[in-house]
Scaffold this active site. Sequence first.
Site, PDB file in Angstrom:
ATOM      1  N   GLY A 125     -14.047   6.124  12.056  1.00  0.00           N
ATOM      2  CA  GLY A 125     -13.489   6.724  13.269  1.00  0.00           C
ATOM      3  C   GLY A 125     -13.598   8.236  13.251  1.00  0.00           C
ATOM      4  O   GLY A 125     -12.602   8.939  13.080  1.00  0.00           O
ATOM      5  N   SER A 127     -16.311  10.179  15.513  1.00  0.00           N
ATOM      6  CA  SER A 127     -16.722  10.737  16.802  1.00  0.00           C
ATOM      7  C   SER A 127     -15.724  10.463  17.916  1.00  0.00           C
ATOM      8  O   SER A 127     -15.036   9.447  17.927  1.00  0.00           O
ATOM      9  CB  SER A 127     -18.073  10.160  17.218  1.00  0.00           C
ATOM     10  OG  SER A 127     -19.008  10.360  16.200  1.00  0.00           O
ATOM     11  N   GLU A 242     -23.342   9.901   3.422  1.00  0.00           N
ATOM     12  CA  GLU A 242     -23.883   9.068   4.484  1.00  0.00           C
ATOM     13  C   GLU A 242     -25.369   9.367   4.677  1.00  0.00           C
ATOM     14  O   GLU A 242     -26.188   8.496   4.843  1.00  0.00           O
ATOM     15  CB  GLU A 242     -23.107   9.344   5.787  1.00  0.00           C
ATOM     16  CG  GLU A 242     -23.664   8.607   7.002  1.00  0.00           C
ATOM     17  CD  GLU A 242     -22.899   8.921   8.292  1.00  0.00           C
ATOM     18  OE1 GLU A 242     -21.999   9.780   8.264  1.00  0.00           O
ATOM     19  OE2 GLU A 242     -23.219   8.295   9.312  1.00  0.00           O
ATOM     20  N   SER A 380     -27.181  14.389  14.178  1.00  0.00           N
ATOM     21  CA  SER A 380     -28.473  14.247  14.864  1.00  0.00           C
ATOM     22  C   SER A 380     -29.544  15.027  14.111  1.00  0.00           C
ATOM     23  O   SER A 380     -29.242  15.912  13.302  1.00  0.00           O
ATOM     24  CB  SER A 380     -28.370  14.779  16.291  1.00  0.00           C
ATOM     25  OG  SER A 380     -28.387  16.197  16.271  1.00  0.00           O
ATOM     26  N   ASN A 381     -30.798  14.696  14.387  1.00  0.00           N
ATOM     27  CA  ASN A 381     -31.877  15.391  13.676  1.00  0.00           C
ATOM     28  C   ASN A 381     -31.943  16.874  14.029  1.00  0.00           C
ATOM     29  O   ASN A 381     -32.410  17.681  13.229  1.00  0.00           O
ATOM     30  CB  ASN A 381     -33.207  14.677  13.929  1.00  0.00           C
ATOM     31  CG  ASN A 381     -33.289  13.362  13.160  1.00  0.00           C
ATOM     32  OD1 ASN A 381     -32.268  12.895  12.626  1.00  0.00           O
ATOM     33  ND2 ASN A 381     -34.461  12.779  13.075  1.00  0.00           N
TER      34      ASN A 381
HETATM   35  C1  FAD Z   1     -25.649   3.580  17.451  1.00  0.00           C
HETATM   36  C2  FAD Z   1     -24.672   4.634  17.045  1.00  0.00           C
HETATM   37  C3  FAD Z   1     -23.736   4.358  16.069  1.00  0.00           C
HETATM   38  C4  FAD Z   1     -22.771   5.298  15.734  1.00  0.00           C
HETATM   39  N1  FAD Z   1     -21.803   4.964  14.819  1.00  0.00           N
HETATM   40  C5  FAD Z   1     -20.771   5.812  14.610  1.00  0.00           C
HETATM   41  C6  FAD Z   1     -19.648   5.422  13.808  1.00  0.00           C
HETATM   42  O1  FAD Z   1     -19.609   4.316  13.273  1.00  0.00           O
HETATM   43  N2  FAD Z   1     -18.628   6.282  13.685  1.00  0.00           N
HETATM   44  C7  FAD Z   1     -18.626   7.520  14.269  1.00  0.00           C
HETATM   45  O2  FAD Z   1     -17.674   8.251  14.091  1.00  0.00           O
HETATM   46  N3  FAD Z   1     -19.670   7.922  15.037  1.00  0.00           N
HETATM   47  C8  FAD Z   1     -20.740   7.097  15.226  1.00  0.00           C
HETATM   48  N4  FAD Z   1     -21.781   7.480  16.030  1.00  0.00           N
HETATM   49  C9  FAD Z   1     -21.702   8.770  16.735  1.00  0.00           C
HETATM   50  C10 FAD Z   1     -22.722   9.795  16.291  1.00  0.00           C
HETATM   51  O3  FAD Z   1     -22.353  10.372  15.089  1.00  0.00           O
HETATM   52  C11 FAD Z   1     -22.837  10.807  17.456  1.00  0.00           C
HETATM   53  O4  FAD Z   1     -23.509  10.163  18.511  1.00  0.00           O
HETATM   54  C12 FAD Z   1     -23.589  12.042  17.047  1.00  0.00           C
HETATM   55  O5  FAD Z   1     -22.815  12.815  16.201  1.00  0.00           O
HETATM   56  C13 FAD Z   1     -24.015  12.884  18.268  1.00  0.00           C
HETATM   57  O6  FAD Z   1     -22.931  13.177  19.080  1.00  0.00           O
HETATM   58  P1  FAD Z   1     -22.978  12.934  20.658  1.00  0.00           P
HETATM   59  O7  FAD Z   1     -23.438  11.539  20.874  1.00  0.00           O
HETATM   60  O8  FAD Z   1     -21.679  13.333  21.222  1.00  0.00           O
HETATM   61  O9  FAD Z   1     -24.127  13.886  21.165  1.00  0.00           O
HETATM   62  P2  FAD Z   1     -23.995  15.465  21.398  1.00  0.00           P
HETATM   63  O10 FAD Z   1     -23.353  16.090  20.236  1.00  0.00           O
HETATM   64  O11 FAD Z   1     -23.420  15.713  22.740  1.00  0.00           O
HETATM   65  O12 FAD Z   1     -25.528  15.866  21.372  1.00  0.00           O
HETATM   66  C14 FAD Z   1     -26.397  15.740  22.493  1.00  0.00           C
HETATM   67  C15 FAD Z   1     -27.716  16.385  22.127  1.00  0.00           C
HETATM   68  O13 FAD Z   1     -27.501  17.771  21.838  1.00  0.00           O
HETATM   69  C16 FAD Z   1     -28.018  18.102  20.557  1.00  0.00           C
HETATM   70  N5  FAD Z   1     -27.211  19.162  19.965  1.00  0.00           N
HETATM   71  C17 FAD Z   1     -25.880  19.188  19.841  1.00  0.00           C
HETATM   72  N6  FAD Z   1     -25.486  20.315  19.223  1.00  0.00           N
HETATM   73  C18 FAD Z   1     -26.613  21.010  18.933  1.00  0.00           C
HETATM   74  C19 FAD Z   1     -26.875  22.258  18.291  1.00  0.00           C
HETATM   75  N7  FAD Z   1     -25.893  23.009  17.808  1.00  0.00           N
HETATM   76  N8  FAD Z   1     -28.153  22.676  18.181  1.00  0.00           N
HETATM   77  C20 FAD Z   1     -29.162  21.909  18.658  1.00  0.00           C
HETATM   78  N9  FAD Z   1     -28.970  20.729  19.279  1.00  0.00           N
HETATM   79  C21 FAD Z   1     -27.705  20.279  19.402  1.00  0.00           C
HETATM   80  C22 FAD Z   1     -27.943  16.813  19.790  1.00  0.00           C
HETATM   81  O14 FAD Z   1     -28.843  16.817  18.707  1.00  0.00           O
HETATM   82  C23 FAD Z   1     -28.321  15.791  20.860  1.00  0.00           C
HETATM   83  O15 FAD Z   1     -29.705  15.742  20.987  1.00  0.00           O
HETATM   84  C24 FAD Z   1     -22.775   6.555  16.356  1.00  0.00           C
HETATM   85  C25 FAD Z   1     -23.745   6.849  17.330  1.00  0.00           C
HETATM   86  C26 FAD Z   1     -24.683   5.910  17.672  1.00  0.00           C
HETATM   87  C27 FAD Z   1     -25.697   6.253  18.734  1.00  0.00           C
END
Ligand code: FAD
Lengths: 395, 375
Positions: A125, A127, A242, A380-381
């Site tokens: 838990g 995100s 992780e 994210s990458n």
């Molecule tokens: C299938 C799946 C399983 C998951 N499982 C879990 C889980 O079990 N527990 C949990 O806690 N979370 C989980 N996650 C959440 C995951 O960690 C988040 O989706 C991730 O951290 C990205 O956050 P966001 O989706 O809010 O995207 P955002 O943070 O809003 O990002 C959107 C885009 O902006 C880019 N971006 C953001 N900040 C920057 C920056 N500073 N510089 C350049 N680019 C940037 C990102 O790379 C992305 O391309 C899961 C996600 C998925 C898709």
Amino acid sequence: MDVDFTPEDVAFREEVRSFIEENYPKNLGALERSDMSKEDLLAWHKVLHTRGWVAPSWPVEFGGTDWTVTQRYIFNEESARYGTVPPMPFGVQMLGPVIYTFGNQEQKDWVLPGILSGKDWWCQGYSEPGAGSDLAALKTKAVLEGDEYVVNGHKIWTTLAQHADWMFCLVRTTTSDKRQDGISFLLIDMKTPGITVRPIITIDGGHEVNEVFLEDVRVPAKNLVGEQDKGWTIAKFLLGNERSGIAGVARSKKAIDRLREIARGELENGDPLLSSADFSRKIAELEVDLTALEYTELRTLAAESQGQGPGPESSILKIKGTEIQQRITELTMEAVGNYAAPWVPQLDVGDNYLAIGPDQSHGVSQTYFNTRKTSIYGGSNEIQRNIIAKMVLGL
Amino acid sequence: MDFSFTEEQTLLRNMVQSFVSDNYEFDTRMKIVRSEEGMDRGIWQQFAELGLLAAPFSEEMGGLDGGPVETMVIMEELGRGLVVEPYLPTIVLCGGILNRHGSDAQKQAYLPSIIGGEAIWALAFNEPQGRFNLADIVTSARAEGDDYVLNGTKAVVLGGPWADKLIVSARISGDQRAREGVGLFIVDKSASGVSTQDYPTVDGGRASEVTLENVSVAADAMIRDANSGLGILEEAVDHGIAAICAEAIGHMKMLNDATVEYCRTRKQFGVPIGSFQVLQHRMVDMFMEYEQSVSMTYMVNMKLTEDAAARTKAAAGAKVQIGKSGRFVGQEAVQLHGGMGMTEELNVGHFFKRLTMIDTQFGNVDHHLKRFAAA
Ligand SMILES: Cc1cc2nc3c(=O)[nH]c(=O)nc-3n(C[C@H](O)[C@H](O)[C@H](O)COP(=O)(O)OP(=O)(O)OC[C@H]3O[C@@H](n4cnc5c(N)ncnc54)[C@H](O)[C@@H]3O)c2cc1C
Ligand SMILES: Cc1cc2nc3c(=O)[nH]c(=O)nc-3n(C[C@H](O)[C@H](O)[C@H](O)COP(=O)(O)OP(=O)(O)OC[C@H]3O[C@@H](n4cnc5c(N)ncnc54)[C@H](O)[C@@H]3O)c2cc1C
């Protein structure tokens, strides 16, 4: 420098291989991961537990093994070769090391055995809708009332929370100017009143992630790991672990073998697709990338075995590993040609849908779409590149 | 040189655009996709009333005499709405074949009901072993007196479940991959010996595996003659390619707009994520891919009526561009939406899936690169 296996290593490989062959539950082989029930997902975990092999990287005193880095590598490789369902990462890879590193004795005594036996299914838990890449923006609040925390908030993307008995959760216990301060690491029983789990269906049609709503959820104060307000250090420690698991070299090797097999069965002008220069070249390129990643990982592991923890370099493993996984699923979909089109998502499977096209084409599109997640989760990458820029290159 | 649209073409675009945005919002689209039939016959009827189904046909048949540019405009707008109704198979592919090569009798028999929206058609040209080679045909057409008897299996026939009529490619003579000896036959889907296995497709459409078992058709069910099938089929597929290129630029436009808008509003680290230069450059790349795709889509649609060699090169080149650009734009749109991009709830993933299928449809990038090199 030396990457040869010793006779002991070779013998170990034999031991692992025959253990898997003799004990792997036969019914699992026929199932796609996405079609597995909770029991299916835990079946191999439970067998590994009887052998003491659930968490090879843990210290022996907590139920791990004393394997060398090479032995762990061999174990991963053999598991991937057979295509076993690995133990769920949330307990073994993520929470376990947190507990034996930061937890108190009581927590070690009740959390670790439950992870090892498979009795307790954990979910992560972290995100929230407003806190994805910017994890420290999390708002879920925990207020201490007597010997309980009262938790209110909204978690999202929680993988397999629908199966979870417990959730390790980042909560805000104090609001301070520096957002990283005031975060705490709490263990929450998913059966506690006030918790609602709502499914999120992903583009591949699967139910893998969820939203978790917490409304006046009362959590015993003893479920706090480490100090209150000092959870950020733990959170980051966990993220480092992780990431390193995420390279998935051995599983990618297996996936390339499968790709090659599919390309052998597919025809192009009467000849196997695999004999086409274009296609075999693309597979070769992938394999070269994967070999480089394998040696990068080995270098990291070797450094670790000499006492250097996983540093920011592990971001390389995450980026390259996931890019390769995505490319493999893309090429696999490409290999099956027109039969990438049929869509029979798990949720809709009923008796009226028969499988369409050759067996090898089933589910390849779904896997491709699902695998797009790997460059988003686990940091994210883009975020991983930021980490390398900042921590390694000093920019 | 002139890349502008005529007033009529602009009116056509505006009409389709407002119809789609008024009647085909994303929620409606998903209801249609999830419905038992998977298409909306009412929408199809409205297409007929708006004249969309008449667009490419000659006036004497009751059509509007439109050309490739009109089809392009319609397909682009249908693409923006992710419309699943079978415009491509019925109007562009089968309608196009009948219009260009049908006998007077065939045109009179079939075009009015297509234009009126009463009949749906599908083109059965893929085979399980054939991959993207249109000539790789095992399905046989054996002459028997005045009739032909068809036997074989056709794969992934898009729009198959909704179709009343099929145009089937079958081998009359020659080896499995010979260019000669291919015939195209009009087959009633309810004819004895035709059976189908229907299923949904990745992109929200429906398709069928079609089995033909001693299906008897009269000689006048053949389009032209026993030797011209492959040429007609290749031409039809190139028209199909030009049409889905237009559809794809509709998808890409929607994805790019949605992504820019999302990055403007989504905040992380206290700022809109669109302020991160790495994401800005990614969106610039998506934009450039879109512009290059628009160029290639215009190019192929202008060259569709040229000779076969020029048309082949144009179609192959456009398909390569759209395949690569569609993949890039689709993947990056999902990536920049983060977790949200992975959800079934948002339209982003659905555009991505349709773009992914467009890359495969009528042959993927590798196939058309080879075709381009050889042309
Ligand atoms: C299938 C799946 C399983 C998951 N499982 C879990 C889980 O079990 N527990 C949990 O806690 N979370 C989980 N996650 C959440 C995951 O960690 C988040 O989706 C991730 O951290 C990205 O956050 P966001 O989706 O809010 O995207 P955002 O943070 O809003 O990002 C959107 C885009 O902006 C880019 N971006 C953001 N900040 C920057 C920056 N500073 N510089 C350049 N680019 C940037 C990102 O790379 C992305 O391309 C899961 C996600 C998925 C898709
Ligand atoms: C062959 C050649 C011919 C030229 N001819 C002329 C000429 O005729 N007249 C003339 O006036 N000048 C000329 N220039 C100079 C040219 O305009 C400059 O080299 C150019 O503006 C870049 O400036 P710089 O070399 O100082 O590099 P910098 O500006 O220091 O840039 C270094 C790197 O940083 C990147 N960078 C800089 N700012 C940003 C930013 N905000 N965001 C992201 N990346 C950034 C650049 O893209 C580059 O990769 C020429 C240069 C070359 C190489």
